[in-house]
Design a protein around this motif. Structure first.
Motif, PDB file in Angstrom:
ATOM      1  N   PHE A  60     -28.292 -41.394 -37.825  1.00  0.00           N
ATOM      2  CA  PHE A  60     -27.159 -42.265 -35.999  1.00  0.00           C
ATOM      3  C   PHE A  60     -25.925 -42.490 -36.948  1.00  0.00           C
ATOM      4  O   PHE A  60     -26.254 -42.709 -38.460  1.00  0.00           O
ATOM      5  CB  PHE A  60     -28.244 -43.123 -35.774  1.00  0.00           C
ATOM      6  N   LYS A  61     -24.519 -42.386 -36.414  1.00  0.00           N
ATOM      7  CA  LYS A  61     -23.682 -42.668 -37.193  1.00  0.00           C
ATOM      8  C   LYS A  61     -22.966 -43.650 -35.616  1.00  0.00           C
ATOM      9  O   LYS A  61     -22.319 -42.688 -35.309  1.00  0.00           O
ATOM     10  CB  LYS A  61     -22.670 -41.693 -37.746  1.00  0.00           C
ATOM     11  N   ASP A  62     -22.431 -44.471 -35.998  1.00  0.00           N
ATOM     12  CA  ASP A  62     -22.218 -45.315 -34.390  1.00  0.00           C
ATOM     13  C   ASP A  62     -22.209 -44.988 -33.182  1.00  0.00           C
ATOM     14  O   ASP A  62     -23.480 -44.678 -33.176  1.00  0.00           O
ATOM     15  CB  ASP A  62     -20.484 -45.030 -34.430  1.00  0.00           C
ATOM     16  N   ASP A  63     -21.869 -43.773 -32.118  1.00  0.00           N
ATOM     17  CA  ASP A  63     -22.734 -43.196 -30.905  1.00  0.00           C
ATOM     18  C   ASP A  63     -22.771 -42.241 -31.420  1.00  0.00           C
ATOM     19  O   ASP A  63     -23.015 -41.735 -30.001  1.00  0.00           O
ATOM     20  CB  ASP A  63     -21.393 -43.976 -30.136  1.00  0.00           C
ATOM     21  N   ILE A  64     -22.337 -41.425 -32.692  1.00  0.00           N
ATOM     22  CA  ILE A  64     -22.862 -40.257 -32.766  1.00  0.00           C
ATOM     23  C   ILE A  64     -24.200 -40.074 -33.312  1.00  0.00           C
ATOM     24  O   ILE A  64     -24.565 -40.766 -34.136  1.00  0.00           O
ATOM     25  CB  ILE A  64     -21.422 -39.678 -33.141  1.00  0.00           C
ATOM     26  N   VAL A  65     -24.752 -39.005 -33.406  1.00  0.00           N
ATOM     27  CA  VAL A  65     -25.811 -38.753 -33.330  1.00  0.00           C
ATOM     28  C   VAL A  65     -25.937 -37.232 -34.941  1.00  0.00           C
ATOM     29  O   VAL A  65     -25.181 -35.853 -33.800  1.00  0.00           O
ATOM     30  CB  VAL A  65     -27.143 -38.245 -33.124  1.00  0.00           C
ATOM     31  N   ILE A  66     -26.033 -37.550 -35.904  1.00  0.00           N
ATOM     32  CA  ILE A  66     -25.480 -35.671 -36.044  1.00  0.00           C
ATOM     33  C   ILE A  66     -27.643 -35.484 -36.237  1.00  0.00           C
ATOM     34  O   ILE A  66     -28.481 -35.796 -37.031  1.00  0.00           O
ATOM     35  CB  ILE A  66     -25.125 -35.413 -38.004  1.00  0.00           C
ATOM     36  N   GLN A  67     -27.690 -34.009 -35.624  1.00  0.00           N
ATOM     37  CA  GLN A  67     -29.115 -33.912 -35.887  1.00  0.00           C
ATOM     38  C   GLN A  67     -30.098 -32.482 -36.301  1.00  0.00           C
ATOM     39  O   GLN A  67     -28.178 -31.619 -35.992  1.00  0.00           O
ATOM     40  CB  GLN A  67     -29.819 -33.151 -34.308  1.00  0.00           C
ATOM     41  N   PHE A  68     -30.588 -32.095 -37.482  1.00  0.00           N
ATOM     42  CA  PHE A  68     -30.668 -30.813 -37.845  1.00  0.00           C
ATOM     43  C   PHE A  68     -32.164 -30.754 -37.150  1.00  0.00           C
ATOM     44  O   PHE A  68     -32.751 -31.884 -37.045  1.00  0.00           O
ATOM     45  CB  PHE A  68     -30.708 -31.608 -39.626  1.00  0.00           C
ATOM     46  N   LEU A  69     -32.197 -29.494 -37.548  1.00  0.00           N
ATOM     47  CA  LEU A  69     -33.156 -29.159 -36.361  1.00  0.00           C
ATOM     48  C   LEU A  69     -34.437 -28.000 -37.336  1.00  0.00           C
ATOM     49  O   LEU A  69     -33.242 -26.894 -37.872  1.00  0.00           O
ATOM     50  CB  LEU A  69     -33.214 -28.159 -35.398  1.00  0.00           C
ATOM     51  N   ASN A  70     -34.930 -28.549 -37.642  1.00  0.00           N
ATOM     52  CA  ASN A  70     -35.915 -27.377 -38.595  1.00  0.00           C
ATOM     53  C   ASN A  70     -35.564 -27.760 -40.282  1.00  0.00           C
ATOM     54  O   ASN A  70     -34.998 -26.643 -40.566  1.00  0.00           O
ATOM     55  CB  ASN A  70     -36.217 -26.022 -38.209  1.00  0.00           C
ATOM     56  N   PRO A  71     -34.682 -28.548 -40.807  1.00  0.00           N
ATOM     57  CA  PRO A  71     -34.451 -28.044 -41.622  1.00  0.00           C
ATOM     58  C   PRO A  71     -34.568 -28.723 -42.802  1.00  0.00           C
ATOM     59  O   PRO A  71     -36.400 -29.112 -42.995  1.00  0.00           O
ATOM     60  CB  PRO A  71     -33.640 -29.868 -41.688  1.00  0.00           C
ATOM     61  N   LYS A  72     -34.362 -28.650 -44.354  1.00  0.00           N
ATOM     62  CA  LYS A  72     -35.116 -28.113 -45.417  1.00  0.00           C
ATOM     63  C   LYS A  72     -34.791 -29.643 -46.002  1.00  0.00           C
ATOM     64  O   LYS A  72     -33.775 -29.804 -46.307  1.00  0.00           O
ATOM     65  CB  LYS A  72     -34.729 -27.313 -46.891  1.00  0.00           C
ATOM     66  N   VAL A  73     -36.048 -30.767 -46.262  1.00  0.00           N
ATOM     67  CA  VAL A  73     -35.530 -31.907 -47.124  1.00  0.00           C
ATOM     68  C   VAL A  73     -36.279 -32.029 -48.321  1.00  0.00           C
ATOM     69  O   VAL A  73     -37.528 -31.342 -48.015  1.00  0.00           O
ATOM     70  CB  VAL A  73     -36.471 -32.804 -45.494  1.00  0.00           C
ATOM     71  N   GLN A  74     -35.334 -32.611 -49.078  1.00  0.00           N
ATOM     72  CA  GLN A  74     -35.976 -33.291 -50.597  1.00  0.00           C
ATOM     73  C   GLN A  74     -35.876 -34.033 -51.096  1.00  0.00           C
ATOM     74  O   GLN A  74     -34.897 -34.693 -49.720  1.00  0.00           O
ATOM     75  CB  GLN A  74     -35.325 -32.004 -51.656  1.00  0.00           C
ATOM     76  N   ALA A  75     -36.626 -34.919 -51.357  1.00  0.00           N
ATOM     77  CA  ALA A  75     -36.279 -36.308 -51.971  1.00  0.00           C
ATOM     78  C   ALA A  75     -36.471 -36.656 -53.005  1.00  0.00           C
ATOM     79  O   ALA A  75     -37.594 -35.734 -53.591  1.00  0.00           O
ATOM     80  CB  ALA A  75     -37.253 -37.464 -50.858  1.00  0.00           C
ATOM     81  N   SER A  76     -36.206 -37.519 -53.723  1.00  0.00           N
ATOM     82  CA  SER A  76     -36.433 -38.341 -54.450  1.00  0.00           C
ATOM     83  C   SER A  76     -36.748 -39.736 -54.886  1.00  0.00           C
ATOM     84  O   SER A  76     -35.576 -40.402 -54.531  1.00  0.00           O
ATOM     85  CB  SER A  76     -35.512 -37.834 -56.073  1.00  0.00           C
ATOM     86  N   ILE A  77     -38.161 -39.876 -54.701  1.00  0.00           N
ATOM     87  CA  ILE A  77     -37.925 -41.795 -54.629  1.00  0.00           C
ATOM     88  C   ILE A  77     -36.952 -42.701 -55.359  1.00  0.00           C
ATOM     89  O   ILE A  77     -36.264 -43.188 -55.221  1.00  0.00           O
ATOM     90  CB  ILE A  77     -39.178 -42.275 -53.712  1.00  0.00           C
ATOM     91  N   ALA A  78     -37.529 -41.851 -57.006  1.00  0.00           N
ATOM     92  CA  ALA A  78     -36.783 -43.075 -58.129  1.00  0.00           C
ATOM     93  C   ALA A  78     -35.939 -42.896 -58.228  1.00  0.00           C
ATOM     94  O   ALA A  78     -35.015 -44.645 -58.426  1.00  0.00           O
ATOM     95  CB  ALA A  78     -37.505 -42.421 -59.158  1.00  0.00           C
ATOM     96  N   ASN A  80     -33.838 -42.659 -54.948  1.00  0.00           N
ATOM     97  CA  ASN A  80     -33.341 -42.933 -54.334  1.00  0.00           C
ATOM     98  C   ASN A  80     -32.781 -42.236 -53.319  1.00  0.00           C
ATOM     99  O   ASN A  80     -31.398 -42.904 -53.409  1.00  0.00           O
ATOM    100  CB  ASN A  80     -32.357 -44.778 -53.859  1.00  0.00           C
ATOM    101  N   THR A  81     -32.455 -41.111 -53.522  1.00  0.00           N
ATOM    102  CA  THR A  81     -31.681 -39.603 -52.723  1.00  0.00           C
ATOM    103  C   THR A  81     -32.732 -38.611 -52.118  1.00  0.00           C
ATOM    104  O   THR A  81     -33.792 -38.359 -52.294  1.00  0.00           O
ATOM    105  CB  THR A  81     -31.532 -39.173 -54.373  1.00  0.00           C
ATOM    106  N   TRP A  82     -32.058 -38.583 -51.055  1.00  0.00           N
ATOM    107  CA  TRP A  82     -32.629 -38.064 -49.732  1.00  0.00           C
ATOM    108  C   TRP A  82     -31.560 -36.532 -50.031  1.00  0.00           C
ATOM    109  O   TRP A  82     -30.509 -36.864 -49.818  1.00  0.00           O
ATOM    110  CB  TRP A  82     -33.117 -38.157 -48.603  1.00  0.00           C
TER     111      TRP A  82
END
Length: 155
Positions: A60-78, A80-82
């Protein structure tokens, strides 16, 4: 072809006089895979892990939404990166609102209700200005910071 035209064209590609070597044009081949390889090696160094079974990501950014359908999601909690990769679609918030409400939990639904109340208080054609953002919001009647702090569970 005309001999004079041919001689003029042949003379244009020479770097020196008669008998000198013709100029060689270097073709520059830039591959886009090098950028992707550098990104993947940096992400590997950070230590991101793939998160499976995510069907949709909405940013969500202001009044627009950037939508990803079936994305590849990677994360590193340590770190703080998505990382969300895939093909994005930009849509207006009003178009996606009915579908998003079903996905929200009870906490987020309360926040959405408060946002809707703020928009209803604001006149339809009125746009928020910088001066409006600088003002301190008023407290909810009957609530104080001390009472809220006492109610919060300590962990």
């Amino acid at each position: 072809m005309n001999r004079e035209k041919l001689m003029k064209m042949a003379g244009a590609v020479r770097t020196g006089g008669k008998g000198s070597m013709r100029r060689k044009k270097k073709a520059v081949h830039k591959t886009t895979t090098t950028d992707d390889k550098r990104l993947q090696s940096t992400l590997k160094r950070i230590g991101v892990n793939a998160i499976p079974a995510i069907e949709e990501v909405n940013i969500f950014k202001d009044d627009i939404v950037i939508q990803f359908l079936n994305p590849k999601v990677q994360a590193s909690i340590a770190a703080n990166t998505w990382v969300v990769s895939g093909s994005p679609q930009t849509k207006k918030l009003q178009d996606l609102l009915p579908g998003i409400i079903n996905q929200l939990g009870p906490d987020n639904l309360d926040n959405l209700r408060r946002l809707a109340e703020q928009f209803q208080k604001q006149a339809p054609g009125e746009v928020a200005t910088q001066e409006d953002d600088d003002e301190v919001p008023e407290l909810v009647a009957g609530e104080t910071f001390e009472a809220a702090a006492n109610e919060a569970p300590s962990s």
